[in-house]
Design a protein around this motif. Structure first.
Motif, PDB file in Angstrom:
ATOM      1  N   ARG A  37       3.153  20.364  10.988  1.00  0.00           N
ATOM      2  CA  ARG A  37       2.439  19.340   9.870  1.00  0.00           C
ATOM      3  C   ARG A  37       2.059  18.598   9.503  1.00  0.00           C
ATOM      4  N   PRO A  38       1.296  18.820   8.068  1.00  0.00           N
ATOM      5  CA  PRO A  38       0.774  17.666   7.906  1.00  0.00           C
ATOM      6  C   PRO A  38       0.281  16.801   8.355  1.00  0.00           C
ATOM      7  N   ARG A  39      -0.918  16.188   8.440  1.00  0.00           N
ATOM      8  CA  ARG A  39      -1.815  15.239   9.367  1.00  0.00           C
ATOM      9  C   ARG A  39      -2.008  14.092   9.076  1.00  0.00           C
ATOM     10  N   HIS A  40      -1.628  12.822   8.700  1.00  0.00           N
ATOM     11  CA  HIS A  40      -1.778  12.143   8.086  1.00  0.00           C
ATOM     12  C   HIS A  40      -1.916  10.592   9.356  1.00  0.00           C
ATOM     13  N   PHE A  41      -3.074   9.440   9.072  1.00  0.00           N
ATOM     14  CA  PHE A  41      -4.310   9.047   9.725  1.00  0.00           C
ATOM     15  C   PHE A  41      -4.094   7.479   9.364  1.00  0.00           C
ATOM     16  N   LEU A  42      -3.667   6.855   9.511  1.00  0.00           N
ATOM     17  CA  LEU A  42      -3.511   5.679   9.002  1.00  0.00           C
ATOM     18  C   LEU A  42      -4.252   4.251  10.124  1.00  0.00           C
ATOM     19  N   TRP A  43      -4.915   3.627   9.892  1.00  0.00           N
ATOM     20  CA  TRP A  43      -5.939   3.075  10.293  1.00  0.00           C
ATOM     21  C   TRP A  43      -5.718   1.297  10.048  1.00  0.00           C
ATOM     22  N   LEU A  44      -5.217   0.547  10.640  1.00  0.00           N
ATOM     23  CA  LEU A  44      -4.950  -0.840  10.494  1.00  0.00           C
ATOM     24  C   LEU A  44      -6.006  -1.229  11.219  1.00  0.00           C
ATOM     25  N   ASP A  45      -6.912  -1.847  10.318  1.00  0.00           N
ATOM     26  CA  ASP A  45      -7.651  -3.108  10.359  1.00  0.00           C
ATOM     27  C   ASP A  45      -7.778  -4.290  11.056  1.00  0.00           C
ATOM     28  N   ASP A 104      -0.839  -6.553   4.829  1.00  0.00           N
ATOM     29  CA  ASP A 104      -0.602  -5.035   3.300  1.00  0.00           C
ATOM     30  C   ASP A 104       0.869  -4.431   4.100  1.00  0.00           C
ATOM     31  N   ARG A 105       1.522  -4.213   3.414  1.00  0.00           N
ATOM     32  CA  ARG A 105       3.478  -3.667   3.933  1.00  0.00           C
ATOM     33  C   ARG A 105       2.692  -2.367   3.574  1.00  0.00           C
ATOM     34  N   LEU A 106       3.619  -1.733   3.920  1.00  0.00           N
ATOM     35  CA  LEU A 106       3.630   0.248   4.113  1.00  0.00           C
ATOM     36  C   LEU A 106       4.515   0.792   2.874  1.00  0.00           C
ATOM     37  N   ARG A 107       4.042   1.696   2.195  1.00  0.00           N
ATOM     38  CA  ARG A 107       5.324   2.179   1.226  1.00  0.00           C
ATOM     39  C   ARG A 107       4.363   4.159   1.321  1.00  0.00           C
ATOM     40  N   LEU A 108       5.557   4.549   1.849  1.00  0.00           N
ATOM     41  CA  LEU A 108       5.451   5.962   2.269  1.00  0.00           C
ATOM     42  C   LEU A 108       6.220   6.678   1.021  1.00  0.00           C
ATOM     43  N   ALA A 109       5.213   7.118   0.146  1.00  0.00           N
ATOM     44  CA  ALA A 109       6.021   7.997  -0.885  1.00  0.00           C
ATOM     45  C   ALA A 109       5.447   9.622  -0.508  1.00  0.00           C
ATOM     46  N   VAL A 110       7.129   9.968   0.118  1.00  0.00           N
ATOM     47  CA  VAL A 110       7.300  11.695  -0.167  1.00  0.00           C
ATOM     48  C   VAL A 110       7.192  12.087  -1.049  1.00  0.00           C
ATOM     49  N   ALA A 111       6.342  13.720  -0.861  1.00  0.00           N
ATOM     50  CA  ALA A 111       6.828  13.877  -2.308  1.00  0.00           C
ATOM     51  C   ALA A 111       5.940  15.475  -1.996  1.00  0.00           C
ATOM     52  N   THR A 171       0.357  -1.623  -0.587  1.00  0.00           N
ATOM     53  CA  THR A 171      -0.686   0.369   0.331  1.00  0.00           C
ATOM     54  C   THR A 171       0.699   1.618   0.009  1.00  0.00           C
ATOM     55  N   VAL A 172       0.816   2.473  -0.478  1.00  0.00           N
ATOM     56  CA  VAL A 172       1.566   3.071  -1.335  1.00  0.00           C
ATOM     57  C   VAL A 172       0.846   4.633  -0.951  1.00  0.00           C
ATOM     58  N   VAL A 173       1.069   5.162  -0.302  1.00  0.00           N
ATOM     59  CA  VAL A 173       1.052   6.209   0.658  1.00  0.00           C
ATOM     60  C   VAL A 173       1.339   7.384   0.255  1.00  0.00           C
ATOM     61  N   ALA A 174       0.699   8.346  -0.137  1.00  0.00           N
ATOM     62  CA  ALA A 174       1.315   9.929  -0.410  1.00  0.00           C
ATOM     63  C   ALA A 174       1.148  10.621   0.881  1.00  0.00           C
ATOM     64  N   VAL A 175       2.639  11.229   1.069  1.00  0.00           N
ATOM     65  CA  VAL A 175       3.204  12.117   2.248  1.00  0.00           C
ATOM     66  C   VAL A 175       3.379  13.649   1.962  1.00  0.00           C
TER      67      VAL A 175
END
Length: 181
Positions: free
Chosen positions: A111-119, A174-181, A5-9
């Motif tokens: 800081r921008p805020r990103h909430f990840l919920w591990l279900d 899921d495996r987590l990848r944070l795409a920092v942009a 799972t790629v999450v843009a942050v």
């Protein structure tokens, strides 16, 4: 098979990985891919492990649990204010006051805020607690489960927690990848 799972942050984001105790947050954060971006990972287990080395070995965890949580939250504030990179925080966040406090930290530190919920189901989370060898009190776990059920319904409807700019639902596979942009 694990899904990526790629999450843009943003580079200075406050990213909170939340979910039931035992859901797998620590495991996921240990394997997170930040693409080489500078990141600080804060987990209450880090504080607990340190305190276990400096406190008497015979002292049961229940006596210093409040200190672990206090120090963990103070570390979150400190690193949010005084580091420049990505901040990844492990926190169950089923309590509204915890989420509000983390939003306040994000606002104060700009800081921008990103909430990840591990279900995870209650059964999966309880199994995770057994595997790690640390069960939380049943009353406390029941409260977490009840609050998580309400959150899960809101998240399924696409509602991020109040004050968070983005939210991502994750599963235990899921495996987590944070795409920092």
């Amino acid at each position: 098979m694990e899904a990526m799972t790629v999450v843009a942050v943003a580079p200075r984001s406050l990213v909170v990985l939340a979910g039931l105790p035992g859901a797998g947050k620590t495991t996921m954060l240990a394997d997170v891919d930040t693409g080489g971006a500078a990141a600080v990972v804060l987990d209450s287990d880090q504080v607990r492990g340190y305190l276990r080395t400096v406190l008497p070995a015979s002292l049961p965890y229940r006596f210093y649990r409040p200190l672990v949580h206090l120090v963990h939250r103070l570390r979150i504030l400190w690193f949010a204010l005084f580091t420049s990179g990505l901040l990844l925080v492990h926190e169950p966040s089923t309590r509204p006051t915890t989420r509000v406090g983390l939003v306040a930290v994000g606002l104060v530190s700009a800081r921008p805020r990103h909430f990840l919920w591990l279900d995870a189901t209650a059964e999966q989370a309880l199994s995770g607690q057994v595997r790690r060898g640390r069960l939380i009190r049943s009353r406390s776990f029941t409260r977490h489960v009840r609050r998580a059920a309400r959150l899960r319904r809101r998240f399924a409807e696409g509602h991020a927690p109040r004050g968070w700019q983005a939210m991502t639902l994750l599963s235990r596979g899921d495996r987590l990848r944070l795409a920092v942009a």
